[in-house]
Design an enzyme around this catalytic site. Structure first.
Site, PDB file in Angstrom:
ATOM      1  N   PHE A 138     -24.974 -51.362  29.777  1.00  0.00           N
ATOM      2  CA  PHE A 138     -26.498 -51.040  29.800  1.00  0.00           C
ATOM      3  C   PHE A 138     -27.103 -50.580  31.044  1.00  0.00           C
ATOM      4  CE2 PHE A 138     -30.907 -52.034  29.357  1.00  0.00           C
ATOM      5  CZ  PHE A 138     -31.327 -51.627  27.774  1.00  0.00           C
ATOM      6  N   ASP A 207     -22.729 -60.642  29.897  1.00  0.00           N
ATOM      7  CA  ASP A 207     -23.830 -60.363  29.327  1.00  0.00           C
ATOM      8  C   ASP A 207     -23.701 -60.198  27.785  1.00  0.00           C
ATOM      9  OD1 ASP A 207     -26.267 -58.899  28.310  1.00  0.00           O
ATOM     10  OD2 ASP A 207     -26.701 -57.826  30.002  1.00  0.00           O
ATOM     11  N   TYR A 232     -35.135 -61.475  22.481  1.00  0.00           N
ATOM     12  CA  TYR A 232     -35.602 -60.699  21.665  1.00  0.00           C
ATOM     13  C   TYR A 232     -34.924 -59.927  20.715  1.00  0.00           C
ATOM     14  CZ  TYR A 232     -35.265 -57.570  25.436  1.00  0.00           C
ATOM     15  OH  TYR A 232     -34.664 -56.744  26.550  1.00  0.00           O
ATOM     16  N   LYS A 233     -33.549 -59.951  20.839  1.00  0.00           N
ATOM     17  CA  LYS A 233     -32.870 -59.190  19.950  1.00  0.00           C
ATOM     18  C   LYS A 233     -32.413 -60.180  18.705  1.00  0.00           C
ATOM     19  CE  LYS A 233     -31.570 -56.056  23.478  1.00  0.00           C
ATOM     20  NZ  LYS A 233     -30.581 -55.862  24.654  1.00  0.00           N
TER      21      LYS A 233
HETATM   22  C1  LIG Z   1     -31.236 -55.330  26.043  1.00  0.00           C
HETATM   23  C2  LIG Z   1     -30.263 -55.408  27.018  1.00  0.00           C
HETATM   24  C3  LIG Z   1     -31.066 -55.677  28.334  1.00  0.00           C
HETATM   25  C4  LIG Z   1     -32.461 -55.847  28.429  1.00  0.00           C
HETATM   26  O1  LIG Z   1     -32.739 -56.383  29.763  1.00  0.00           O
HETATM   27  P1  LIG Z   1     -34.505 -57.131  29.797  1.00  0.00           P
HETATM   28  O2  LIG Z   1     -34.446 -57.438  31.236  1.00  0.00           O
HETATM   29  O3  LIG Z   1     -34.769 -57.990  28.967  1.00  0.00           O
HETATM   30  O4  LIG Z   1     -35.248 -55.810  29.849  1.00  0.00           O
HETATM   31  C5  LIG Z   1     -29.981 -56.003  29.463  1.00  0.00           C
HETATM   32  N1  LIG Z   1     -28.584 -55.757  29.023  1.00  0.00           N
HETATM   33  C6  LIG Z   1     -28.151 -55.518  28.032  1.00  0.00           C
HETATM   34  C7  LIG Z   1     -26.626 -55.371  28.052  1.00  0.00           C
HETATM   35  C8  LIG Z   1     -28.944 -55.201  26.847  1.00  0.00           C
HETATM   36  O5  LIG Z   1     -28.436 -54.865  25.778  1.00  0.00           O
END
Ligand SMILES: *Cc1c(COP(=O)(O)O)cnc(C)c1O
Length: 433
Positions: A138, A207, A232-233
């Site tokens: 990500f 992560d 939030y997921k």
């Molecule tokens: C959704 C997601 C994020 C989101 O990061 P935020 O700081 O909450 O915006 C980070 N890393 C991964 C792998 C994700 O899937």
């Protein structure tokens, strides 16, 4: 071994309806408010709203804040909320009590643990430090790692996932990986990769953004070093919900994280000059937390932990695999007929709770046409010819049923057969895809 109720895949919509009717997890879906006529396949990006959340947040606003005022920091337990919510997340990720905080966001927590990991690596005597990640990670993970490396004079290497073992052999200090890939839904073998990285002398950060609440995770079993993830997921905490952070107890008291705010101080209300880190995971706090959002996250966790009496994450995982398997089987004929590829691994042990299709053109428009039909998935831009654009469908077993999967595949078939995705309104790009 007993046959799981989802072991047999349904062959018709009627079959799906019967399977949903007899689903031992069916009661869990009644915890959620979903709009009539919507098939929601985006819970991997923003989980659905639990029925109980509005009343819970309303109570926090009107009673705890409105009447309790500042007394609620003590009386409503606001000050320890990050720890209490963290302890509940711990149950889903194989962590112990007192080891997890629900705090800040994933990007910020990554910053903290990357810095702590680099400090630990330096303390081991490593000279010029290297962080290893995946090019397909990500982007925020890679952006944060870039920033940390720039600040610390470390270097960041990103390779394809097939190149991880070779890169480890070349020597790295910190490995930062996402367990379930956000684009493809491919899932790493956490225990095997952690072992391999540690054998090469590296510390490992996982992560869990697309794992927590969706797939079984055993951080202690895998002997991981650090982990972060999203609220939030699959945890249904609501837009912008706090994330979480875990540090193995063998490291928690040894390294500092750099955001040395007062909430991570050993005695925040002593108001003394000079930072003294709190023991353990508590030092991973920085400043005041969004209490209303933490309360919504706590309610989101209730919706996931409600599965504990019904077989827990193991039962959720079995249903999730049956849902993704059914979707793959139903879209199979579309792959060749309409130029889709399957980006998600077919092996169960190698996929999370989503199915991703690739298409060299029209992926965005096809998703928009599906949304117009009430089937909500999302689009993720690819990064070049090797990684084409993606149509992403998340299957949250708490509230997605077999009939939803069947109908979603029918809609995709209809969108392609009719060519309706070519209508000009579907090409209009929104800020959030
Ligand atoms: C959704 C997601 C994020 C989101 O990061 P935020 O700081 O909450 O915006 C980070 N890393 C991964 C792998 C994700 O899937």
């Amino acid at each position: 071994m007993t046959m799981h109720p989802h072991a047999r895949l349904p062959d018709s919509l009627n079959d799906c309806l019967a399977l949903d009717h007899n689903d031992p997890l069916r009661a869990l879906s009644e915890q959620f408010i979903l709009p009539e006529g919507i098939i929601y396949l985006d819970g991997n990006s923003l989980g659905a709203l639990p029925q109980a959340t509005a009343a819970r947040v309303n109570d926090a606003v009107t009673r705890q804040w409105g009447q309790g005022l500042i007394r609620s920091w003590n009386e409503a337990g606001w000050f320890e909320l990050s720890q209490r919510v963290g302890d509940r997340i711990a149950r889903l990720i194989g962590a112990g009590e007192g080891e997890v905080l629900a705090v800040d966001g994933t990007s910020i927590n990554l910053y903290k643990v990357l810095c702590a990991a680099l400090d630990l690596a330096s303390a081991r005597g490593a000279q010029s430090l290297t962080v290893l990640s995946e090019g397909g990670n990500f982007p925020t993970d890679l952006y944060i790692a870039e920033g940390v490396c720039r600040e610390r004079g470390a270097s960041l290497r990103s390779v394809e996932s097939s190149g991880l073992n070779a890169a480890l052999a070349a020597g790295v200090d910190v490995v930062m990986l996402t367990h379930v890939n956000f684009r493809t839904g491919a899932m790493h073998d956490m225990a095997a990769l952690t072992r391999c990285a540690q054998a090469a002398g590296a510390l490992v950060i996982w992560d869990l953004a697309h794992s927590a609440g969706a797939v079984p995770v055993d951080l202690h079993g895998a002997n991981a070093d650090f982990a972060v993830g999203c609220g939030y997921k699959y945890l249904n905490g609501g837009p912008g919900a706090p994330g979480f952070v875990w540090v193995h107890p063998r490291h928690a008291d040894r390294a500092l994280q750099p955001l040395s705010g007062w909430w991570g101080h050993a005695a925040p209300f002593a108001f003394t000059p000079g930072y003294r880190p709190a023991p353990g995971i508590l030092r991973y706090q920085c400043g005041s937390q969004p209490i209303l959002s933490l309360i919504a996250l706590d309610e989101g966790l209730n919706s996931v932990l409600a599965a504990e009496s019904l077989g827990g994450i193991t039962a959720l995982r079995a249903k999730s695999l049956a849902l993704t398997e059914l979707f793959i089987r139903r879209v199979e004929p579309l792959l060749t007929a309409h130029g889709f590829g399957l980006a998600t691994p077919r092996e169960h042990t190698a996929r999370g709770s989503q199915v991703s299709l690739t298409r060299s053109e029209g992926a965005y428009e096809i998703i928009q046409a599906l949304i117009a039909r009430g089937v909500i998935g999302d689009f993720r831009a690819g990064d070049g010819a090797a990684h084409p654009d993606i149509l992403r469908f998340g299957f949250t077993p708490l509230y997605v049923g077999f009939a939803d999967v069947w109908r979603a595949a029918d809609h995709l078939q209809a969108v392609m057969a009719s060519g309706e995705w070519r209508a000009p309104q579907f090409a209009l790009r929104h800020a959030v895809t």
